[in-house]
Write a protein that holds these residues in place. Structure first.
Motif, PDB file in Angstrom:
ATOM      1  N   ARG A  58       0.835  -1.204   0.000  1.00  0.00           N
ATOM      2  CA  ARG A  58       0.000   0.000   0.000  1.00  0.00           C
ATOM      3  C   ARG A  58       0.873   1.258   0.000  1.00  0.00           C
ATOM      4  N   MET A  59       1.945   1.247   0.826  1.00  0.00           N
ATOM      5  CA  MET A  59       2.851   2.388   0.875  1.00  0.00           C
ATOM      6  C   MET A  59       3.536   2.592  -0.483  1.00  0.00           C
ATOM      7  N   LEU A  60       3.988   1.497  -1.093  1.00  0.00           N
ATOM      8  CA  LEU A  60       4.636   1.612  -2.402  1.00  0.00           C
ATOM      9  C   LEU A  60       3.662   2.118  -3.457  1.00  0.00           C
ATOM     10  N   ASP A  61       2.421   1.676  -3.397  1.00  0.00           N
ATOM     11  CA  ASP A  61       1.420   2.161  -4.346  1.00  0.00           C
ATOM     12  C   ASP A  61       1.208   3.670  -4.201  1.00  0.00           C
ATOM     13  N   GLU A  62       1.132   4.133  -2.978  1.00  0.00           N
ATOM     14  CA  GLU A  62       0.979   5.577  -2.751  1.00  0.00           C
ATOM     15  C   GLU A  62       2.212   6.340  -3.224  1.00  0.00           C
ATOM     16  N   GLY A  63       3.380   5.776  -2.979  1.00  0.00           N
ATOM     17  CA  GLY A  63       4.622   6.431  -3.378  1.00  0.00           C
ATOM     18  C   GLY A  63       4.805   6.529  -4.880  1.00  0.00           C
ATOM     19  N   ARG A  64       4.182   5.636  -5.616  1.00  0.00           N
ATOM     20  CA  ARG A  64       4.293   5.664  -7.082  1.00  0.00           C
ATOM     21  C   ARG A  64       3.747   6.949  -7.664  1.00  0.00           C
ATOM     22  N   ARG A  65       2.894   7.628  -6.936  1.00  0.00           N
ATOM     23  CA  ARG A  65       2.346   8.895  -7.430  1.00  0.00           C
ATOM     24  C   ARG A  65       3.436   9.951  -7.600  1.00  0.00           C
ATOM     25  N   LEU A  66       4.491   9.834  -6.813  1.00  0.00           N
ATOM     26  CA  LEU A  66       5.568  10.820  -6.849  1.00  0.00           C
ATOM     27  C   LEU A  66       6.882  10.270  -7.395  1.00  0.00           C
ATOM     28  N   LEU A  67       6.990   8.970  -7.527  1.00  0.00           N
ATOM     29  CA  LEU A  67       8.256   8.361  -7.894  1.00  0.00           C
ATOM     30  C   LEU A  67       8.758   8.816  -9.262  1.00  0.00           C
ATOM     31  N   HIS A  68       7.851   9.114 -10.179  1.00  0.00           N
ATOM     32  CA  HIS A  68       8.283   9.550 -11.507  1.00  0.00           C
ATOM     33  C   HIS A  68       9.107  10.825 -11.429  1.00  0.00           C
ATOM     34  N   MET A  69       8.820  11.703 -10.453  1.00  0.00           N
ATOM     35  CA  MET A  69       9.618  12.923 -10.285  1.00  0.00           C
ATOM     36  C   MET A  69      11.021  12.587  -9.801  1.00  0.00           C
TER      37      MET A  69
END
Length: 100
Positions: A47-58
């Motif tokens: 769940r944490m990794l899924d949420e983090g994917r929103r910003l990981l592209h930056m």
């Protein structure tokens, strides 16, 4: 099915396919969490990794354009090797270093 995480990430790095890189990164970390055998940890971590994917592209964009940083390092491959040879101490050290 056996797959080479480094090859998959490397191919996606070359094309700057940040969405696929992010998905592969998530899958890599969830696979390790799953192997740990604790479903509660795996679920929370996923769940944490899924949420983090929103910003990981930056973060990936920063790494790819930075002269001091590298988009692709040996961290994942090193963790895989430590796990493969059952060196839990090394795997733990690598995991902690990877999060910093």
């Amino acid at each position: 099915m056996k797959w080479d995480a480094r090859c998959i990430i490397s191919c996606r790095c070359k094309t700057n396919d940040y969405l696929s890189m992010s998905a592969s990164n998530r899958d890599f970390h969830v696979a390790i969490a799953t192997a740990g055998g604790n479903p509660y940890f795996k679920q929370g971590y996923a769940r944490m990794l899924d949420e983090g994917r929103r910003l990981l592209h930056m973060h990936f964009d920063y790494l790819s354009s930075s002269p001091e940083e590298a988009l692709l390092t040996s961290e994942h491959a090193d963790m895989i090797e430590a796990i493969r040879i059952k060196d839990t101490e090394k795997a733990d050290q690598l995991a902690h270093a990877h999060t910093r």
